[in-house]
Design an enzyme around this catalytic site. Structure first.
Site, PDB file in Angstrom:
ATOM      1  N   CYS A 273      39.242  20.515  21.860  1.00  0.00           N
ATOM      2  CA  CYS A 273      40.673  20.281  21.826  1.00  0.00           C
ATOM      3  C   CYS A 273      41.372  21.614  21.673  1.00  0.00           C
ATOM      4  O   CYS A 273      40.770  22.595  21.245  1.00  0.00           O
ATOM      5  CB  CYS A 273      41.053  19.406  20.628  1.00  0.00           C
ATOM      6  SG  CYS A 273      40.376  17.747  20.715  1.00  0.00           S
TER       7      CYS A 273
ATOM      8  N   ASN B 121      41.708  20.285  15.940  1.00  0.00           N
ATOM      9  CA  ASN B 121      40.591  20.729  16.773  1.00  0.00           C
ATOM     10  C   ASN B 121      39.374  20.805  15.867  1.00  0.00           C
ATOM     11  O   ASN B 121      39.384  21.523  14.876  1.00  0.00           O
ATOM     12  CB  ASN B 121      40.918  22.105  17.382  1.00  0.00           C
ATOM     13  CG  ASN B 121      39.762  22.693  18.189  1.00  0.00           C
ATOM     14  OD1 ASN B 121      39.711  23.897  18.386  1.00  0.00           O
ATOM     15  ND2 ASN B 121      38.843  21.873  18.652  1.00  0.00           N
ATOM     16  N   GLY B 122      38.318  20.072  16.232  1.00  0.00           N
ATOM     17  CA  GLY B 122      37.107  20.067  15.420  1.00  0.00           C
ATOM     18  C   GLY B 122      36.637  18.648  15.212  1.00  0.00           C
ATOM     19  O   GLY B 122      37.112  17.714  15.873  1.00  0.00           O
TER      20      GLY B 122
ATOM     21  N   CYS C 274      32.046  29.162  15.753  1.00  0.00           N
ATOM     22  CA  CYS C 274      31.259  28.617  16.873  1.00  0.00           C
ATOM     23  C   CYS C 274      30.991  29.681  17.929  1.00  0.00           C
ATOM     24  O   CYS C 274      31.907  30.129  18.625  1.00  0.00           O
ATOM     25  CB  CYS C 274      32.018  27.453  17.495  1.00  0.00           C
ATOM     26  SG  CYS C 274      31.246  26.833  18.994  1.00  0.00           S
TER      27      CYS C 274
HETATM   28  S1  SF4 Z   1      27.520  26.921  17.917  1.00  0.00           S
HETATM   29 FE1  SF4 Z   1      26.856  24.989  18.816  1.00  0.00          FE
HETATM   30  S2  SF4 Z   1      26.489  23.613  17.038  1.00  0.00           S
HETATM   31 FE2  SF4 Z   1      27.713  25.356  16.289  1.00  0.00          FE
HETATM   32  S3  SF4 Z   1      29.830  24.653  16.422  1.00  0.00           S
HETATM   33 FE3  SF4 Z   1      29.377  25.728  18.336  1.00  0.00          FE
HETATM   34  S4  SF4 Z   1      28.701  24.187  19.811  1.00  0.00           S
HETATM   35 FE4  SF4 Z   1      28.610  23.284  17.742  1.00  0.00          FE
END
Ligand code: SF4
Length: 487
Positions: free
Chosen positions: A17, A117-118, A251
């Site tokens: 998102c 978002n999340g 991420c």
């Molecule tokens: S690195 Fe992979 S597991 Fe970690 S938040 Fe991002 S998409 Fe999700």
């Protein structure tokens, strides 16, 4: 090897998102519309804007693309100097209008609208508890839990009620919250999803990616810090840090795939990181070839880095049709490679008789990658060598990215050689986890890479197995494929 994966699922990770917010601008809704337009890549299922004129919060949201939902007339019904907006791809909850955001409620603390978002990992647990105490939910979205907690809070001030509610949720949340007279930005203490702060004249802007600031002429100031609640009001900025310290888990996949290359996320240029991934990949997985060909658009930056480092020339041997809608009428008569051909077409003059290095950012189930390999070969390529600018994806994401369940991730169930054979490639090489993390250098400890390691920074309760989006990740027996591990 048999094609065990049906063609009914999209073979790409889904963006999550995008959120946007602006405070103190006479055309707040119009600016939000433009911000969402720039963030469209983060979610294409629905979009919405809520605006406040200081006395009333109004909202408009619908299914579809930003440009299709909003026109001058629709935006004229959203007056006021404060606004928030959202583009959504469903990660928790079905794709339907009641799950679109912002979500607006009116409660004892007044009107409040929220964009998220999340993904909250304890939403199901909290929701069950709230329902047992009489709460009535309007949507299947995990985000609504925050609003129920807010509405029930007995805190004296709006800020305290928000702090009280966000302190009870766990997981990934970058939030833009709008009340009658303020904009509030919140980022979870692990910092899973990006959220940046900028200025546009006297106005303040918050957004998922800096590309949204570029479009409206705003300048980047800083990231909202992990664990920060930033209140923007007529009195200025007030930063609250209500969460206990937590390990950072930004991420890494934002850099690999999600974010636009012209954005800065987590304080780094996505283009620079992505190009560096290609350079490292070329060092780790060299191969003699005539051309480097990106799978557009996702593989372009890494392919440039690969070509730079290897000295093999980069050529656009695949051309993408940018005007593909979400549905198209498939002819009854079968056309070879039709599904992929609608999106990509090979350039025979580049591929014919050449040894090709095909660079892409990821392989999910492998079905699309195999079609592309076949297409390149059918265009005359002598050899096709696949290079992937991230490690094999072996585990699902629980933090707001729609990955298929583990049993559908080809790298979770097959060896490298089996995947190569499935793709019908002459060779296959992935970037190593070490290589991936080395691209973010000194901050490598600040990143989540759970989908490549299966080690999760935020463990989720066992009964989360029934939770909406998490249920997508279960194997057929209804178990989570792998026990999450707390770091
Ligand atoms: S690195 Fe992979 S597991 Fe970690 S938040 Fe991002 S998409 Fe999700």
């Amino acid at each position: 090897m048999q094609d065990q994966f049906p063609d009914t699922f999209p073979d790409k990770f889904k963006d999550e998102c995008g959120v946007f917010g602006i405070f103190g601008h006479p055309e707040a809704a119009n600016m939000t519309y433009l911000g969402l337009y720039a963030l469209q890549h983060r979610g294409q299922e629905s979009a919405g804007i809520a605006a406040s004129d200081g006395g009333q919060v109004r909202i408009s949201r619908d299914m579809g693309y930003v440009a299709d939902i909003f026109d001058g007339e629709a935006l004229s019904h959203l007056p006021g100097p404060i606004a928030i907006g959202h583009v959504r791809y469903s990660t928790a909850g079905e794709s339907k209008l009641s799950n679109a955001q912002p979500i607006l409620i009116d409660c004892a603390h007044g009107q409040i609208a929220i964009c998220h978002n999340g993904n909250l990992v304890n939403a199901r647990e909290l929701r069950d508890e709230l329902v047992s105490q009489g709460s009535i939910f309007q949507s299947g979205s995990d985000t609504e839990v925050i609003l129920h907690l807010y509405a029930r809070s007995r805190a004296q001030s709006i800020e305290d009620a928000i702090v009280e509610s966000v302190s009870q949720v766990q997981g990934a949340f970058s939030l833009a919250i709008l009340t009658r007279d303020r904009l509030i930005a919140v980022r979870d203490p692990h910092g899973f999803r990006p959220l940046a702060l900028g200025r546009l004249g006297d106005a303040y802007v918050v957004c998922s990616e800096t590309c949204a600031m570029d479009l409206i002429g705003a300048t980047y100031e800083r990231d909202i810090a992990p664990g920060e609640v930033l209140v923007i009001s007529a009195d200025g900025l007030r930063s609250i840090r209500p969460f206990p310290p937590a390990p950072l888990a930004q991420c890494i996949f934002e850099h690999v795939y999600f974010a636009r290359p012209d954005s800065y996320v987590f304080g780094r240029s996505v283009n620079e990181v992505r190009t560096e991934l290609g350079r490292i990949l070329a060092r780790e997985q060299p191969i003699a070839a005539d051309v480097v060909v990106p799978v557009p658009d996702s593989g372009v930056c890494a392919a440039m880095g690969f070509a730079d480092e290897s000295g093999v020339p980069l050529r656009m041997g695949l051309i993408r049709n940018h005007y593909v809608g979400r549905t198209f009428i498939q002819p009854q008569q079968s056309i070879r490679h039709f599904g992929v051909k609608v999106k990509l077409n090979p350039v025979r003059s580049i591929l014919d008789g050449r040894r090709v290095i095909l660079v892409d950012d990821s392989i999910v189930r492998g079905t699309t990658s195999r079609k592309i390999v076949r297409m390149v070969r059918a265009a005359g390529a002598k050899e096709v060598h696949v290079r992937i600018s991230c490690p094999p994806t072996i585990s699902p994401c629980f933090y707001g990215v729609d990955t298929p369940r583990k049993s559908e991730l080809i790298a979770a169930t097959h060896t490298l050689e089996e995947i190569r054979e499935f793709l019908e490639a002459d060779s296959l090489g992935y970037l190593s986890l070490e290589g991936l993390l080395s691209a973010v250098q000194s901050e490598r400890q600040s990143y989540c890479s759970s989908c490549y390691s299966g080690i999760y920074p935020v463990a989720f309760p066992r009964d989360e197995a029934t939770y909406l989006q998490l249920a997508l990740k279960l194997d057929k027996l209804g178990r989570v494929d792998k026990e999450p591990v707390a770091k």
